[in-house]
Structure formats: C-alpha cells, structure tokens
Write a protein that holds these residues in place. Structure first.
Motif, mmCIF file in Angstrom:
data_model
loop_
_atom_site.group_PDB
_atom_site.id
_atom_site.type_symbol
_atom_site.label_atom_id
_atom_site.label_comp_id
_atom_site.label_asym_id
_atom_site.label_seq_id
_atom_site.Cartn_x
_atom_site.Cartn_y
_atom_site.Cartn_z
ATOM 1 N N UNK A 24 0.945 -1.234 0.149
ATOM 2 C CA UNK A 24 -0.120 -0.102 -0.082
ATOM 3 C C UNK A 24 0.761 1.040 0.098
ATOM 4 N N UNK A 25 1.875 1.131 0.812
ATOM 5 C CA UNK A 25 2.821 2.375 0.865
ATOM 6 C C UNK A 25 3.531 2.670 -0.504
ATOM 7 N N UNK A 26 4.107 1.490 -0.930
ATOM 8 C CA UNK A 26 4.644 1.699 -2.562
ATOM 9 C C UNK A 26 3.783 1.907 -3.558
ATOM 10 N N UNK A 27 2.496 1.599 -3.456
ATOM 11 C CA UNK A 27 1.594 2.134 -4.653
ATOM 12 C C UNK A 27 1.086 3.612 -4.552
ATOM 13 N N UNK A 28 1.223 3.986 -3.100
ATOM 14 C CA UNK A 28 1.139 5.531 -2.781
ATOM 15 C C UNK A 28 1.982 6.198 -3.699
ATOM 16 N N UNK A 29 3.301 5.825 -3.754
ATOM 17 C CA UNK A 29 4.506 6.693 -4.249
ATOM 18 C C UNK A 29 4.251 6.151 -5.833
ATOM 19 N N UNK A 30 4.024 5.111 -6.287
ATOM 20 C CA UNK A 30 3.802 4.854 -7.766
ATOM 21 C C UNK A 30 2.517 5.384 -8.364
ATOM 22 N N UNK A 31 1.614 5.798 -7.571
ATOM 23 C CA UNK A 31 0.626 6.513 -8.064
ATOM 24 C C UNK A 31 0.769 8.044 -8.470
ATOM 25 N N UNK A 32 1.707 8.665 -7.696
ATOM 26 C CA UNK A 32 2.143 9.739 -7.733
ATOM 27 C C UNK A 32 3.139 10.053 -9.059
ATOM 28 N N UNK A 33 3.987 8.846 -9.378
ATOM 29 C CA UNK A 33 4.772 8.805 -10.482
ATOM 30 C C UNK A 33 3.782 8.655 -11.751
ATOM 31 N N UNK A 34 2.782 7.913 -11.549
ATOM 32 C CA UNK A 34 1.889 7.747 -12.633
ATOM 33 C C UNK A 34 1.122 9.049 -13.110
ATOM 34 N N UNK A 35 0.850 9.892 -12.024
ATOM 35 C CA UNK A 35 0.150 11.035 -12.571
ATOM 36 C C UNK A 35 1.072 11.936 -13.437
ATOM 37 N N UNK A 36 2.494 11.774 -12.968
ATOM 38 C CA UNK A 36 3.461 12.724 -13.771
ATOM 39 C C UNK A 36 3.565 12.261 -15.025
ATOM 40 N N UNK A 37 3.623 10.902 -15.300
ATOM 41 C CA UNK A 37 3.503 10.169 -16.614
ATOM 42 C C UNK A 37 2.561 10.657 -17.290
ATOM 43 N N UNK A 38 1.206 10.347 -16.810
ATOM 44 C CA UNK A 38 -0.061 10.785 -17.497
ATOM 45 C C UNK A 38 -0.073 12.286 -18.096
ATOM 46 N N UNK A 39 0.410 13.182 -17.040
ATOM 47 C CA UNK A 39 0.504 14.608 -17.562
ATOM 48 C C UNK A 39 1.333 14.726 -18.815
ATOM 49 N N UNK A 40 2.736 14.054 -18.876
ATOM 50 C CA UNK A 40 3.451 14.047 -19.906
ATOM 51 C C UNK A 40 2.746 13.534 -21.239
ATOM 52 N N UNK A 41 2.108 12.168 -21.113
ATOM 53 C CA UNK A 41 1.628 11.778 -22.273
ATOM 54 C C UNK A 41 0.226 12.028 -22.887
ATOM 55 N N UNK A 42 -0.496 12.605 -21.798
ATOM 56 C CA UNK A 42 -2.127 12.815 -21.893
ATOM 57 C C UNK A 42 -2.699 11.295 -21.433
ATOM 58 N N UNK A 43 -4.061 11.415 -21.094
ATOM 59 C CA UNK A 43 -4.861 10.547 -20.582
ATOM 60 C C UNK A 43 -4.502 10.047 -19.241
ATOM 61 N N UNK A 44 -5.041 8.943 -19.023
ATOM 62 C CA UNK A 44 -4.897 8.199 -17.744
ATOM 63 C C UNK A 44 -4.261 6.863 -17.667
#
Length: 532
Positions: A411-431
């Motif tokens: 759960x702790x790791x996924x919280x950090x990965x979700x923040x990274x995923x938000x950055x990646x989605x901002x870069x590439x568009x979409x979700x």
C-alpha cells in the motif's frame, strides 16, 4: 541537495518540473518473450527450428533459448508501448503461420515432459560462435538439468533517455550526467528494484501449480498438495517458476554479486567466470572428444548468472557483457522476474507495460542506500516468501529489519507509484498510467484477482489439469493470431529477414578459419586479461 539526504517527496517535485517530466517521453522499452513449441497433445516439439523462421543464430527478432523448441521473440526498443506490442504480435503471427500443426505454449512452466532427454538442446550451426552457444547449453544441462531450462519467462527492457539524466542528476545529486553518473543512477534503480521486486511475482506470478511430470524425479522439500488432475500446487504460491524448483540457482548464492557500483559488479561477475568450481569439475570439459561444458568455473559465462534484474549494455561482436559494461556503462536494465502472462496471446499485456514503467521510474527516483550482504539476503528472503506464499493472509516481509505485512508495504509503495503515474499521464496525456497502477492495487486489496489465484481457482473448480487448460489457450491464441493483420512489419519484410539471417549464418560458417579448440582458448584468454 545530496542523494543520501533528499526525500522521495523532494525528488518527486523535481520529477514533476515540466523540463524534467517532458524528458520521460523518451523512455524506451522492449520485450523478450520465451515460449515452447508444442505438439497438439502438449508435448514439446522434437522438430528442428523451422527453416522458414530464419537462423536462430543471426535473426534479430526470432531466436531460441536453451532448447531447439524454446523460441524467443525480441522487439527493438520502442518509445510507444503500443508499437512494442504490435511488433511482438506480428512476430507471433509470422511464426505461427510457419509451424504446421505445432502451437505455442502459453504458460511459463512446461508440461507433458517425458524425460530430460525429450528437451532438445538448441542448435546454431557449424560456426565457432554457433558451436559455443550450443556447448554453453550442454553445460547448463549438465549443471542444472534440462527441466529448469525449459521454463519460459518474459523480459522487460527499460531505459531512461540521456535528456532525463541531464536534467535529473545535477538537480538531485549535484553530479554529472556522464557515463559514470548514469551507471551509478541505474545501479540505484537496480537496488530499489531488488528491494521491491517481490511485488512482481505477487502481481504477475502465474505458476501456482506444476504438471506432475515436471517434478517426478525432483526431490522437493516444498509441502506440495495435489489436485485430482495430478498437478502439484501450493495454496498461496504465486510463481513456482521463481522458486528453487524453477529458474534460480542455489549454487550461485555464495557469489556475493555487488549491486552498489558498476566496477564492483563487473569485478564480482568476472571473478565468478574465472573461479574454478569443485562441483562442476566433475563434468570433464571433454569426454570421448566431446565437450561437456565451456569450462569448469562457477559461471561458464556471465549470462549464467540468474537474477531478477540485470544492468545491460548492448554488446559488440564476441564482446562479453562485463566488457561492454566496463567500456560504455549501463544503458538499460532488463527485468527478468515476469512469468508469461497466460491471459495474453503474446505473453504480456499493454497494461503491464504502463505499470512496469511507473514502477521502474519509482525505483529510479526513490532514495536508494547501498546494500550490504544482509540487506541483499533480506531481498532474497522476501522474494522467496512471496513466490511460495504471496497470497497468504497477513504474510510478513522484512523491510530493513522491520517486520511488515505485504499488504501494508505494498500500500505504501503504491501511494508513491500513483504519484509517479500522475506525472507520466501529464506528460503523455490520458490516464493509462494511473489506471494501470489502480488496476494492480486492486490485486493487493483482493488477492483472488491475481493471475496465480485465478489459475488455481480454475484448476480446483473444474478439475482440469494444467496441461488441458493451457492447451485450450494455445489453440485459441493460434487461431486468433493467425487472423491478426500485420501492423508493424509486413509479411514480406519478415520473410526477407529470415532469408538474410540464413545467409548470414552461412557466411559466418564459411569465414571461420580457426579450430573450435583455438577459438575457445582465445575467447577465454581474453577474459583472463580483462580480470587482471
């Protein structure tokens, strides 16, 4: 800001800066997918590598691994994961259309193996390089047995662009984004991956059960239970492929491979390929004029090291992996802990691409202390625990000496990965990235959604054997892929590549002037110089 004092939150804020985040468009990823050629009854094909596929020695995309029947499909690095999948799908179609009645086995663990002798060792022709590749496999058979070598996996290759390091390293470490700086950053990623890679078999492990034929001669200490079909299973196992029964090597546990820096990693590997092994000395290098292994050292060559991740640098002709790393540093990493995804006709899904990228970027930006032998042993123990009991309620793991439940740590790791995923989605568009992370998080909340649980549930509820289940998939996937329309390659392009590769093998065979004995002596003499 120094690397050892900066926090994940600080690093995340640097990653999210537009000038840094934008470089993530240059991430490259590629796939190596292994799969057995099988007959209609699920037994391993005894036929040679089909000539229509080209030369396994020289083809860029279609080769073989340990066995003549164990195909390996390789994509080039792609910026767009959809293109990587498109290329992989085209390769599958091309191969399946040239296999007659044979099919591709859709699981990691093989089935219906009569004996070790029914796993034909890969052949690469009469050139010295081809003979060396086959002899290496003879050595693997003698050392570890062929059963283990018939296991298939998926390797995920990943690299961050130079533009990323140019922005990231000065901001985070104050260091240069030169060859040494980039290699050190990749090793930091590798250490974090080792710490967290128990997550990979939990999420993607798809081998909770084994065909009875696989372990009939194997004295296992694991507390297997048996299904009515005859298959063996562990109730909470995720990836028996990654257990001691599968693709690991207990004999390598004393190697002390160092993941703290490139020089020590290279040194420890070179030491292993130059250290005689009392255990392997029992196989004469030559017996009745026939070689039994490349040498009697702890590792015959570097590729023999079994690891869930490898730092890599593309090699030149006849260049050893350690020499390539020493000369040019790390240029990408190879994730090797993935079971074949049996629910995808090509062994991996698009969603996995997105999640693995978010996971690896997370590993790259999370502070990564150096790892001592105790820390390394903890990572091995955690991996083994999840491989054998990953879905066990309340399973405890060791996080830097603290006992923690898999659920809490994940759960702790996924919280950090979700923040990274938000950055990646901002870069590439979409979700796509956030969606993939959320999808995998559901497996933490609901273990019954994991591939291992789904497979075991099917076997237990239907009474079907692992072989019959996989054969149905193999048949469906062949039909589906044969109807697929080429979208990355054309059929003519792949046919030409096959012909070109066959000619390249013939050219190599005609160009050889050296005896095989002299070729091997020169190859390993060079290794000796490199270790001086």
């Amino acid at each position: 800001m120094q690397q050892n004092t900066s926090t994940f939150a600080q690093r995340l804020s640097i990653l999210a800066m537009p000038e840094v985040a934008d470089t993530l468009k240059g991430v490259m990823r590629g796939i190596e997918r292994e799969t057995l050629r099988i007959n209609g009854n699920g037994s391993i094909a005894q036929t040679p590598h089909p000539n229509a596929l080209g030369s396994a020695l020289t083809h860029e995309y279609i080769t073989t691994d340990f066995s003549e029947a164990l195909l390996e499909f390789i994509t080039i690095p792609h910026q767009d994961p959809r293109q990587a999948l498109a290329q992989l799908r085209d390769i599958h179609k091309f191969v399946l259309a040239r296999m007659g009645d044979e099919r591709l086995w859709p699981m990691s663990m093989p089935c219906y193996i009569e004996s070790e002798e029914s796993i034909p060792i890969a052949q690469y022709g009469t050139s010295n390089v081809g003979k060396m590749k086959t002899l290496y496999r003879v050595g693997l058979k003698n050392r570890y047995g062929s059963m283990m070598q018939a296991i298939a996996g998926v390797h995920f290759n990943f690299s961050l662009p130079q533009a990323f390091w140019d922005k990231w390293l000065p901001a985070v470490t104050g260091g240069k984004a030169d060859q040494d700086g980039v290699s050190a950053a990749y090793f930091a990623l590798v250490r974090n991956y080792r710490r967290f890679c128990w997550l990979i078999p939990y999420l993607y492990g798809a081998s909770p059960a084994l065909c009875g034929s696989f372990i009939k001669d194997n004295k296992s200490s694991l507390p297997f239970e048996r299904l009515p079909s005859g298959a063996y299973f562990l109730p909470y196992a995720t990836s028996l492929r990654m257990s001691d029964l599968g693709y690991t090597n207990k004999a390598q546990s004393g190697l002390n491979v160092c993941y703290n820096e490139l020089d020590n990693y290279v040194h420890s590997l070179r030491q292993a390929i130059n250290t005689p092994s009392a255990e392997y000395a029992r196989f004469a290098v030559k017996e009745d004029g026939q070689y039994q292994q490349l040498n009697a050292n702890v590792l015959q060559i570097e590729n023999e090291l079994y690891s869930p991740i490898r730092p890599k640098q593309p090699t030149l002709k006849l260049e050893k992996p350690t020499d390539a790393l020493a000369a040019r540093g790390v240029s990408y990493i190879e994730v090797r802990a993935l079971d074949v995804n049996p629910f995808s006709e090509v062994g991996i899904s698009l969603e996995q691409f997105y999640f693995l990228e978010a996971f690896l970027v997370y590993c790259a930006i999370t502070p990564s202390a150096e790892m001592d032998s105790d820390g390394f042993a903890q990572t091995e123990q955690n991996l083994r625990a999840v491989v054998l009991e990953g879905r066990k309620p309340g399973l405890q793991l060791n996080n830097q000496g603290q006992s923690v439940t898999l659920y809490d740590w994940a759960t702790e790791l996924f919280a950090g990965m979700m923040e990274v995923a938000k950055v990646l989605d901002q870069v590439h568009g979409g979700n796509a990235y956030q969606s993939s992370v959320q999808h995998e998080l559901e497996k933490i909340e609901h273990p019954e959604l994991t591939p291992s649980a789904r497979i075991l549930h099917h076997l237990q509820s239907t009474g079907e054997g692992t072989g019959a289940y996989a054969l149905q998939m193999a048949k469906q996937y062949k039909q589906r892929l044969l109807q697929h329309q080429y979208s990355y390659h054309s059929e003519q392009e792949l046919e030409q590549m096959a012909l070109t590769s066959l000619q390249a093998q013939r050219d190599a065979e005609q160009a050889d002037k050296q005896s095989f004995d002299a070729f091997l002596q020169e190859y390993f003499a060079q290794a000796g110089k490199n270790c001086a």
